[in-house]
Scaffold this active site. Structure first.
Site, PDB file in Angstrom:
ATOM      1  N   LYS A  53      -7.800 -10.090  -0.869  1.00 41.63           N
ATOM      2  CA  LYS A  53      -6.547  -9.960  -0.117  1.00 41.63           C
ATOM      3  C   LYS A  53      -6.383 -11.128   0.854  1.00 41.63           C
ATOM      4  O   LYS A  53      -5.289 -11.694   0.981  1.00 41.63           O
ATOM      5  CB  LYS A  53      -6.528  -8.617   0.632  1.00 41.63           C
ATOM      6  CG  LYS A  53      -6.351  -7.434  -0.316  1.00 41.63           C
ATOM      7  CD  LYS A  53      -6.667  -6.087   0.310  1.00 41.63           C
ATOM      8  CE  LYS A  53      -6.613  -4.982  -0.759  1.00 41.63           C
ATOM      9  NZ  LYS A  53      -7.034  -3.670  -0.285  1.00 41.63           N
ATOM     10  N   GLN A  97      -9.048  -0.964   5.175  1.00 40.47           N
ATOM     11  CA  GLN A  97      -9.637  -0.811   3.847  1.00 40.47           C
ATOM     12  C   GLN A  97     -10.336   0.544   3.732  1.00 40.47           C
ATOM     13  O   GLN A  97     -11.153   0.910   4.575  1.00 40.47           O
ATOM     14  CB  GLN A  97     -10.635  -1.950   3.587  1.00 40.47           C
ATOM     15  CG  GLN A  97     -11.195  -1.964   2.183  1.00 40.47           C
ATOM     16  CD  GLN A  97     -10.129  -2.225   1.116  1.00 40.47           C
ATOM     17  OE1 GLN A  97      -9.318  -3.138   1.238  1.00 40.47           O
ATOM     18  NE2 GLN A  97     -10.128  -1.420   0.063  1.00 40.47           N
ATOM     19  N   ASP A 120       0.501  -0.986   3.166  1.00 42.68           N
ATOM     20  CA  ASP A 120      -0.141  -0.238   2.075  1.00 42.68           C
ATOM     21  C   ASP A 120       0.749   0.920   1.609  1.00 42.68           C
ATOM     22  O   ASP A 120       0.543   1.471   0.531  1.00 42.68           O
ATOM     23  CB  ASP A 120      -1.485   0.356   2.557  1.00 42.68           C
ATOM     24  CG  ASP A 120      -2.681  -0.373   1.963  1.00 42.68           C
ATOM     25  OD1 ASP A 120      -2.499  -1.119   0.988  1.00 42.68           O
ATOM     26  OD2 ASP A 120      -3.794  -0.178   2.483  1.00 42.68           O
TER      27      ASP A 120
END
Ligand code: NAP
Length: 284
Positions: A53, A97, A120
């Site tokens: 990422k 995460q 997200d």
């Protein structure tokens, strides 16, 4: 019949080139899209995802901030970091995460992220926005699947889509996105009786289970589009999906490979969400 491949790497390259161009345009207005990624603990798979990422941010010209914390970080300390990033004007997207260590309530942390920076798309406000058709961030994996269908010019109206899996991050939002495009949607899960009877009716199948060979050639209608979200390891330790690729590609019309299918699209859509956050386009 041999299915045509939907190449997630090639589509990602195209989309990321567009992201880069839009980042350049924003920078000309003194705005650099910024993504903050928080990693707690040493989970090896998470470390790879986080690295990918950050690299995608660098490749597209975005600013990234990687915060690594030991697994002993308390929930209160993590919530304080999220709060600081919510108020940081250089950050347009915040990603924590998952999975988090067991002593931290992941849902509480997700709800602490400002919906305006929830790139997200896991916040309850983002989920509600998707469900009601309001603007908001879409979860990256199903959003990537929708881009793959768009890339082959697939018209979903009136088609039957079967989604296997009902998680909050893949299966459920996938079903809502397909529904929004006027498909008739069936959602399957571990309690579904006779999965094959349902998949055989499907024009589009999305497999998001996390088990090898959940979908085999005898379960697929000739010409169907098959999107494989699963990420598993085969007996040789190689990455594979939920779909028996070699068998299903002889029946399906279109199919995504693993690796090189949905996986790269997930990170690409994270870049799109972060960019659009900076552009002020998608916030709930
Ligand atoms: P998850 O939370 O474990 O959900 C799996 C779903 O599959 C559940 O809804 C479960 O049903 C259902 N299921 C389990 N066994 C089944 C069966 N035999 N028949 C039908 N349904 C069954 O997993 P997830 O987070 O959605 O992820 C799914 C897979 O996608 C994993 O392999 C994951 O690694 C992968 N993934 C890939 C990406 C990517 O970027 N490519 C991103 C995210 C996830 P119940 O609800 O009844 O338990």
């Amino acid at each position: 019949m041999t299915a045509q491949l939907i190449d997630g790497n090639a589509l990602s390259r195209q989309l990321r080139a567009d992201v880069s161009a839009r980042v350049t345009a924003l920078k000309a207005r003194d705005i650099t899209p910024g993504l903050a990624v928080i990693l707690v603990g040493e989970n090896p798979a998470s470390q790879v995802y986080v690295r990918n990422k950050v690299k995608a941010c660098e490749d597209t010209g975005m600013h990234s901030l990687l915060e690594r914390w030991p697994a002993t970080l308390s929930e209160a300390e993590l919530l304080a970091r999220v709060d600081a990033l919510n108020r940081d004007a250089t950050i347009h997207g915040i990603l924590v995460q998952l999975p988090l260590p067991a002593h931290i309530d992941a849902q509480k942390v997700i709800e602490a992220i400002s919906p305006a920076k929830d790139v997200d798309g896991f916040h309850i406000a983002s989920a509600g926005a998707l469900m009601t058709g309001m603007p908001g961030f879409w979860p990256c994996t199903p959003y990537g699947c929708m881009k793959m269908l768009e890339s082959i010019g697939y018209e979903l109206k009136g088609k039957h889509a079967v989604v296997i899996g009902r998680s909050n991050i893949v299966g459920k939002p996938m079903a809502l996105m397909l529904l929004q495009q006027n498909a008739t949607v069936t959602i399957c899960h571990s309690g579904t009786q006779d999965l094959k009877a349902l998949t055989l009716q499907a024009d589009v199948i999305v497999a998001a289970v996390g088990k090898r060979n959940v979908l085999t050639a005898d379960m697929v209608k000739p010409g169907a589009v098959v999107l494989d979200v699963g990420m598993n390891r085969n007996d040789e330790g190689k990455l594979c999906g939920d779909v028996d690729f070699d068998g299903v590609k002889e029946v399906a019309g279109w199919i995504t490979p693993v690796p090189g299918g949905v996986g790269p699209m997930t990170i690409t859509m994270l870049m799109v969400n972060t960019l659009e956050s900076a552009e002020g386009l998608r916030a709930a």
